[in-house]
Design a protein around this motif. Structure first.
Motif, PDB file in Angstrom:
ATOM      1  N   LEU A 149       0.829  -1.205   0.000  1.00 42.25           N
ATOM      2  CA  LEU A 149       0.000   0.000   0.000  1.00 42.25           C
ATOM      3  C   LEU A 149       0.864   1.255   0.000  1.00 42.25           C
ATOM      4  O   LEU A 149       0.533   2.245  -0.667  1.00 42.25           O
ATOM      5  CB  LEU A 149      -0.929  -0.008   1.220  1.00 42.25           C
ATOM      6  N   GLY A 150       1.958   1.238   0.739  1.00 42.35           N
ATOM      7  CA  GLY A 150       2.857   2.386   0.766  1.00 42.35           C
ATOM      8  C   GLY A 150       3.454   2.674  -0.601  1.00 42.35           C
ATOM      9  O   GLY A 150       3.582   3.835  -1.009  1.00 42.35           O
ATOM     10  N   ASN A 151       3.826   1.604  -1.322  1.00 38.52           N
ATOM     11  CA  ASN A 151       4.331   1.785  -2.682  1.00 38.52           C
ATOM     12  C   ASN A 151       3.254   2.387  -3.576  1.00 38.52           C
ATOM     13  O   ASN A 151       3.535   3.252  -4.419  1.00 38.52           O
ATOM     14  CB  ASN A 151       4.799   0.446  -3.249  1.00 38.52           C
ATOM     15  N   TRP A 152       2.029   1.928  -3.417  1.00 39.88           N
ATOM     16  CA  TRP A 152       0.910   2.463  -4.198  1.00 39.88           C
ATOM     17  C   TRP A 152       0.717   3.953  -3.903  1.00 39.88           C
ATOM     18  O   TRP A 152       0.527   4.751  -4.816  1.00 39.88           O
ATOM     19  CB  TRP A 152      -0.364   1.707  -3.882  1.00 39.88           C
ATOM     20  N   ILE A 153       0.754   4.304  -2.601  1.00 40.65           N
ATOM     21  CA  ILE A 153       0.541   5.705  -2.210  1.00 40.65           C
ATOM     22  C   ILE A 153       1.599   6.602  -2.837  1.00 40.65           C
ATOM     23  O   ILE A 153       1.287   7.653  -3.409  1.00 40.65           O
ATOM     24  CB  ILE A 153       0.556   5.836  -0.668  1.00 40.65           C
ATOM     25  N   SER A 154       2.860   6.196  -2.752  1.00 39.26           N
ATOM     26  CA  SER A 154       3.943   7.005  -3.322  1.00 39.26           C
ATOM     27  C   SER A 154       3.837   7.079  -4.843  1.00 39.26           C
ATOM     28  O   SER A 154       4.073   8.137  -5.444  1.00 39.26           O
ATOM     29  CB  SER A 154       5.302   6.418  -2.932  1.00 39.26           C
ATOM     30  N   ALA A 155       3.471   5.958  -5.456  1.00 39.37           N
ATOM     31  CA  ALA A 155       3.349   5.931  -6.917  1.00 39.37           C
ATOM     32  C   ALA A 155       2.228   6.841  -7.390  1.00 39.37           C
ATOM     33  O   ALA A 155       2.372   7.560  -8.386  1.00 39.37           O
ATOM     34  CB  ALA A 155       3.105   4.496  -7.384  1.00 39.37           C
ATOM     35  N   ILE A 156       1.110   6.834  -6.680  1.00 39.73           N
ATOM     36  CA  ILE A 156      -0.025   7.689  -7.044  1.00 39.73           C
ATOM     37  C   ILE A 156       0.373   9.155  -6.940  1.00 39.73           C
ATOM     38  O   ILE A 156       0.041   9.978  -7.799  1.00 39.73           O
ATOM     39  CB  ILE A 156      -1.234   7.386  -6.140  1.00 39.73           C
ATOM     40  N   GLY A 157       1.090   9.501  -5.870  1.00 45.06           N
ATOM     41  CA  GLY A 157       1.506  10.883  -5.687  1.00 45.06           C
ATOM     42  C   GLY A 157       2.537  11.333  -6.695  1.00 45.06           C
ATOM     43  O   GLY A 157       2.578  12.503  -7.083  1.00 45.06           O
ATOM     44  N   SER A 158       3.395  10.411  -7.147  1.00 44.63           N
ATOM     45  CA  SER A 158       4.436  10.756  -8.115  1.00 44.63           C
ATOM     46  C   SER A 158       3.880  10.904  -9.518  1.00 44.63           C
ATOM     47  O   SER A 158       4.141  11.877 -10.214  1.00 44.63           O
ATOM     48  CB  SER A 158       5.534   9.690  -8.101  1.00 44.63           C
ATOM     49  N   ASN A 159       3.101   9.904  -9.946  1.00 45.43           N
ATOM     50  CA  ASN A 159       2.532   9.915 -11.291  1.00 45.43           C
ATOM     51  C   ASN A 159       1.306   9.014 -11.302  1.00 45.43           C
ATOM     52  O   ASN A 159       1.423   7.804 -11.475  1.00 45.43           O
ATOM     53  CB  ASN A 159       3.567   9.445 -12.309  1.00 45.43           C
ATOM     54  N   ARG A 160       0.143   9.613 -11.123  1.00 44.97           N
ATOM     55  CA  ARG A 160      -1.087   8.825 -10.998  1.00 44.97           C
ATOM     56  C   ARG A 160      -1.353   7.994 -12.254  1.00 44.97           C
ATOM     57  O   ARG A 160      -1.710   6.817 -12.154  1.00 44.97           O
ATOM     58  CB  ARG A 160      -2.270   9.752 -10.730  1.00 44.97           C
ATOM     59  N   ASN A 161      -1.190   8.582 -13.419  1.00 52.66           N
ATOM     60  CA  ASN A 161      -1.490   7.862 -14.660  1.00 52.66           C
ATOM     61  C   ASN A 161      -0.597   6.639 -14.827  1.00 52.66           C
ATOM     62  O   ASN A 161      -1.061   5.569 -15.231  1.00 52.66           O
ATOM     63  CB  ASN A 161      -1.339   8.797 -15.867  1.00 52.66           C
ATOM     64  N   ALA A 162       0.682   6.805 -14.522  1.00 55.12           N
ATOM     65  CA  ALA A 162       1.599   5.676 -14.610  1.00 55.12           C
ATOM     66  C   ALA A 162       1.246   4.597 -13.596  1.00 55.12           C
ATOM     67  O   ALA A 162       1.320   3.398 -13.884  1.00 55.12           O
ATOM     68  CB  ALA A 162       3.028   6.154 -14.398  1.00 55.12           C
ATOM     69  N   ALA A 163       0.841   5.019 -12.391  1.00 53.92           N
ATOM     70  CA  ALA A 163       0.455   4.053 -11.362  1.00 53.92           C
ATOM     71  C   ALA A 163      -0.777   3.264 -11.792  1.00 53.92           C
ATOM     72  O   ALA A 163      -0.843   2.040 -11.624  1.00 53.92           O
ATOM     73  CB  ALA A 163       0.183   4.782 -10.048  1.00 53.92           C
ATOM     74  N   VAL A 164      -1.768   3.952 -12.353  1.00 58.25           N
ATOM     75  CA  VAL A 164      -2.988   3.281 -12.817  1.00 58.25           C
ATOM     76  C   VAL A 164      -2.655   2.307 -13.943  1.00 58.25           C
ATOM     77  O   VAL A 164      -3.206   1.192 -14.004  1.00 58.25           O
ATOM     78  CB  VAL A 164      -4.030   4.320 -13.288  1.00 58.25           C
ATOM     79  N   ALA A 165      -1.738   2.713 -14.825  1.00 57.52           N
ATOM     80  CA  ALA A 165      -1.346   1.842 -15.934  1.00 57.52           C
ATOM     81  C   ALA A 165      -0.697   0.557 -15.436  1.00 57.52           C
ATOM     82  O   ALA A 165      -0.760  -0.480 -16.112  1.00 57.52           O
ATOM     83  CB  ALA A 165      -0.388   2.591 -16.860  1.00 57.52           C
ATOM     84  N   ARG A 166      -0.100   0.621 -14.265  1.00 53.56           N
ATOM     85  CA  ARG A 166       0.527  -0.561 -13.673  1.00 53.56           C
ATOM     86  C   ARG A 166      -0.432  -1.351 -12.786  1.00 53.56           C
ATOM     87  O   ARG A 166      -0.019  -2.275 -12.090  1.00 53.56           O
ATOM     88  CB  ARG A 166       1.764  -0.162 -12.867  1.00 53.56           C
TER      89      ARG A 166
END
Length: 334
Positions: free
Chosen positions: A202-219
Motif C-alpha cells: 500500500l505504501g508503494n501504491w501511495i507514493s506511486a499515485i503521488g508521483s505519477n497517478r497515470n503511470a500508477a494506474v497503468a501498472r
C-alpha cells in the motif's frame, strides 16, 4: 586499498543520503530550537513543562499521520480541524440528550467520520474536483453543523471513571513526568504508518499515485480506491484525536480544532513530506510535530506574545521549504 575504498563506498553513500534527507535537516533544526529555548529559559526542559507539551502533542500528531499519507498520495484535507470538533460534540449529544451508551456513541462518532472522509474521497476521485475545494467546503459544512447543533455552546464531556476514559484520556507517571494514554495511541499509530509507507505494498501504491497517478494506474494500482480510503483514514484519525482531547479536558466545544488543518499541514511539510505528493516521511512528521509544539511552548516561556506564534511558524515553513528544495536540487545534480 581500492577494494577497501569500494567496500566503504556504500556506507559513505548511505551517510551522504541521510545527511541530505529532509527529515535529517528537520531533526537538526529541532535540536537547535530545543537548545535555544533551554538556554533562554531553564524551565523549558523541566518535567512540568515537558509534561504539558506532551499532553497536547499526540492529538495533533495523530491527525498529522493521516495527513502525511494523504499528502504523499498528492491530496490533502482541510476539514480535519472541523471533524476534530464535530466528532466529540456528536458523541456527547448522543449520550446527554439521547441517552445512548457511551461506547455506542463513540462508535457512532467514528462512523460519522468515516462518512465525511468517504464523501470527500468520492467527490475528489469520481467527480474530479480539487481536494482543496472539496475539503474547504466540507470544513464549512462540518464546522457549521457543530455550531448549529450546539447553538455555539460547549458541552460538558464524559468525565465518569470507566474503561473509555482510561482508554482515551488516562494518565500515568514516569518519574517526575506525567503522560496521557494518547501518547501510546500516537506511538502505536506512528509505527503502523511507518510500516504502511515503508514496507507495505500500500505504501508503494501511495507514493506511486503521488508521483505519477497515470503511470500508477497503468501498472494496475487502484488509485481512486486508495485515495478514498486515505481520506477516510484521515477523517477517522481527526475524529479520534478530537474525542481524546474532549475526554482529556472534559469539554466538547464546537469550535475545537479551529486552525488545526493548517498547523497539521505545517507539521507534515516541515518534516519533509512533499506538498506535491510522491514523497512522505512519518519520522519527519513526528519531528515536525515536536518542532511546532516546542516553538509554541518556547516562545511563550521566553516572553514572546503567543499571538506571534503564526509568524514563527510561517518563517519556519518558508525556511524548511527552501531548504528541502535546495536539498532536492543538490540530490538531482549528484
Amino acid at each position: 586499498m581500492t577494494i577497501a575504498a569500494e567496500d566503504d563506498a556504500p556506507g559513505a553513500k548511505g551517510r551522504s543520503s541521510l545527511l541530505r534527507s529532509p527529515q535529517f535537516s528537520s531533526f537538526v533544526i529541532l535540536i537547535v530550537l530545543l537548545a535555544v529555548f533551554a538556554i533562554a529559559d531553564a524551565n523549558f526542559l523541566s518535567p512540568l513543562n515537558i509534561s504539558n507539551m506532551m499532553a497536547f502533542l499526540p492529538e495533533l500528531g495523530i491527525i498529522a499521520l493521516g495527513m502525511t499519507l494523504l499528502l504523499t498520495a498528492g491530496e490533502f484535507d482541510l476539514s480535519v480541524g472541523a471533524v476534530f470538533g464535530l466528532a466529540p460534540v456528536v458523541v456527547m449529544l448522543l449520550v446527554q440528550n439521547g441517552g445512548v451508551d457511551i461506547g455506542i456513541a463513540l462508535l457512532a462518532g467514528l462512523l460519522l467520520c468515516i462518512a465525511i472522509g468517504a464523501i470527500n474521497g468520492l467527490i475528489v476521485t469520481k467527480i474530479g474536483i480539487s481536494s482543496f475545494l472539496v475539503t474547504l467546503s466540507m470544513l464549512l459544512v462540518v464546522r457549521g453543523a457543530a455550531l448549529y447543533i450546539t447553538q455555539g455552546f460547549p458541552l460538558k464531556s464524559w468525565d465518569q471513571p470507566g474503561f473509555f476514559v482510561t482508554l482515551l484520556a488516562g494518565s500515568f507517571n514516569i518519574g517526575s513526568f506525567r503522560f496521557y494514554t494518547s501518547l501510546w495511541w500516537f506511538i502505536g499509530l506512528s509505527l503502523l504508518a511507518i510500516y504502511i509507507l515503508r514496507y507495505a505494498k500500500l505504501g508503494n501504491w501511495i507514493s506511486a499515485i503521488g508521483s505519477n497517478r497515470n503511470a500508477a494506474v497503468a501498472r494496475g494500482v487502484p488509485a481512486d480506491a486508495v485515495k478514498i480510503w486515505l481520506f477516510i483514514a484521515t477523517s477517522v484519525l481527526a475524529g479520534l484525536a478530537g474525542m481524546i482531547s474532549a475526554f482529556r479536558i472534559s469539554a466538547a466545544s464546537p469550535v475545537a480544532g479551529t486552525g488545526y488543518e493548517l498547523e497539521v499541514i505545517a507539521m507534515v511539510v516541515v518534516g519533509g513530506t512533499a506538498l506535491t505528493g510522491g514523497r512522505g516521511t512519518i519520522l519527519g512528521t513526528i519531528v515536525g510535530a515536536l518542532m511546532l509544539r516546542a516553538i509554541r511552548n518556547g516562545i511563550v516561556l521566553i516572553g514572546v506574545p503567543g499571538l506571534a506564534y503564526n509568524i514563527f511558524v510561517g518563517l519556519i515553513i518558508l525556511a524548511m521549504l527552501i531548504l528541502h528544495a535546495l536539498l532536492q536540487k543538490n540530490a538531482a545534480r549528484g
